[in-house]
Design an enzyme around this catalytic site. Sequence first.
Site, short mmCIF file in Angstrom:
data_model
loop_
_atom_site.label_atom_id
_atom_site.label_comp_id
_atom_site.label_asym_id
_atom_site.label_seq_id
_atom_site.Cartn_x
_atom_site.Cartn_y
_atom_site.Cartn_z
CG HIS A 182 -2.00 -2.61 5.02
ND1 HIS A 182 -2.08 -1.70 6.06
CD2 HIS A 182 -1.60 -1.89 3.94
CE1 HIS A 182 -1.76 -0.49 5.62
NE2 HIS A 182 -1.45 -0.59 4.34
CG HIS A 192 2.14 1.20 4.91
ND1 HIS A 192 1.18 1.96 4.25
CD2 HIS A 192 2.90 2.10 5.59
CE1 HIS A 192 1.36 3.23 4.51
NE2 HIS A 192 2.40 3.35 5.32
CD GLU A 222 -3.12 2.31 3.22
OE1 GLU A 222 -3.17 1.30 2.48
OE2 GLU A 222 -2.06 2.74 3.70
CG HIS A 252 -5.64 -2.82 4.85
ND1 HIS A 252 -5.10 -2.86 3.57
CD2 HIS A 252 -6.13 -4.06 5.09
CE1 HIS A 252 -5.24 -4.07 3.08
NE2 HIS A 252 -5.86 -4.82 3.97
CG HIS A 285 7.95 0.76 -3.70
ND1 HIS A 285 6.97 0.43 -4.60
CD2 HIS A 285 8.52 -0.41 -3.34
CE1 HIS A 285 6.96 -0.88 -4.78
NE2 HIS A 285 7.89 -1.41 -4.02
#
Length: 607
Positions: free
Chosen positions: A539, A503, A509, A533, A460
């Site tokens: 999360h 993460h 977030e 989060h 990613h």
Amino acid sequence: MSPSSKHRLFPDSAPLPQTAQPPASLGNDQQLCSPQSRKRLSIHPSGKLPASLHLGASCPHGAGQGLLWGFSQYHKAGSSILWGPVTSSHALPQTTAAVGRAGMEEGLFRPWVSHVYITLENQTTTCACMVQNVVKMYMQFRRANPVSASQSTTRLANGAKPGAVKMVCGNTKYMSGFGNEHVSEDPRCPGALPEGQNNPQVCPYGLYAEQLSGSAFTCPRPTNKRSWLYRILPSVCHKPFKPLEEGRLTHNWDEIEPDPNQLRWKPFEIPKAPQNKLDFVSGLHTLCGAGEPRGRNGIAVHIFVCNTSMLNRCLYNSDGDFLIVPQQGKLLITTEFGKMLVEPNEICVIQQGMRFSVEVFGETRGYILEVYGAHFELPDLGPIGANGLANPRDFLVPVAWYEDRQVPGGYTVISKYQGMLFAAQQDFSPFNVVAWHGNYTPYKYHLEKFMVINAVAFDHADPSIFTVLTAKSTRPGVALADFVIFPPRWGVANNTFRPPYYHRNCMSEFMGLIKGHYEAKEEGFQPGGASLHSMMTPHGPDADCFEKASKAKLEPERVAEGTMAFMFESSLSLAVTKWGLQTSNRLDKNYYKCWEPLKSHFNPKCK
């Protein structure tokens, strides 16, 4: 300044025309305006509305006279269309103002003709003046002839033709470009902008010059923000401000104990109009935030739920900028700079100090990111190069539009100041800016125009590649707040777990969902809901997503088709309000359970 009488639909002294003719059926594309068509028409009481109507002037060049029909509002009682002859000494070109497809919907009755989507082709000043006067007369007519909420509501969806000038109760044509130096004047008053200077001794049309500063005078030129407004009366003409107890705005981050858990909210409920009427201001609720507006450093996340328009009220934010994300229902936002129609999958930014009023068309919901002490910018592209992500030309700025309207009963100007609301009264509309120029403006952006960049080999790229706008902090490379989206895109990474990774983040977030199903949690995270989060709170994908993605055959696929999720990411540690944790009653207390089915796949004998 008012247009000359030869440009007016009716002189100010003329009585308001009213009709109460027997109902008549209208066929599709019924031409209501031509020298050959001068009959009175009403909407059929069955509620069967024409697929489209033409509102405006359509005469051969040199005809000199036509008939302008103002489409008012369908009534179950079978009342009328506002109408009247137009006599003009000016020859009109072939000009048609088209009202788009019409239909009935349940909800709150909207009595203003501004909710009709009008498009002007080959727009002329004369035609624009006539449309404005239809609006003015209908507003007068409706004030004299109020209609109860039970009498129905009409929605006219956008039927604009390609290349047409979109108008809603005036001109919602836009200028493009992020942070550009724009100039605009209402076509009813050509030459309203002073030439060669900002503050002449006497402004054209007897206007007042007023500067709106969005930065300190001495800011470096690239960050210096200001606009000059030329208005009928200056904004200083109001009574003293008094506290206003309305809505659930707060910046008291200590009203309840901190909660470091993963938090998720079900869709926030929109009250039903007959029981609880809420406009944009009274429907504001602070969900979380950090920092302090007096110190000019911080952010807040608000939810808005409303079911009625702001009537003779406007709001401006003295504390910071609003980034507004509608999730359900369109917003027709009137600002001092002009009008913007903002739909779900679009965003708009109303910067500090700009007065605006919000009209809605039924039950409406959305999210707001407020930043104190910084303005939103386009993110730096670095090695991406000159093109990509949100392109500057796709940001739209409204053109000048004004109303010279007296409000004897009082117009309420609401200020959000140091986290609280205050209200002042004045006897005229604040949207009286005839012309303006500058680089400090409201703007909107359609999220579908975002140029997505993604990994094309393996692994990613970090979600920062999806940043639309950023409000920078004083630390290089660290955002006070980022606005990030997760749009439809292709997933092609080989030998890769394609959903978002697990993460823990030094940033906070906050996520919302405009439409569709978020890939990492297809169940539970719903449009109109949210999640938070917090810093270093772990999360990631739920158990079902992990199992499917770990076993999926990897081939090119569309990701997030029909979906638009977004994130407000901040370097601040966000506190959740009492409304968010308790009063709203929308907190999903079972959120943590989506990870409980995760099981160990560890096998020390199998590499």
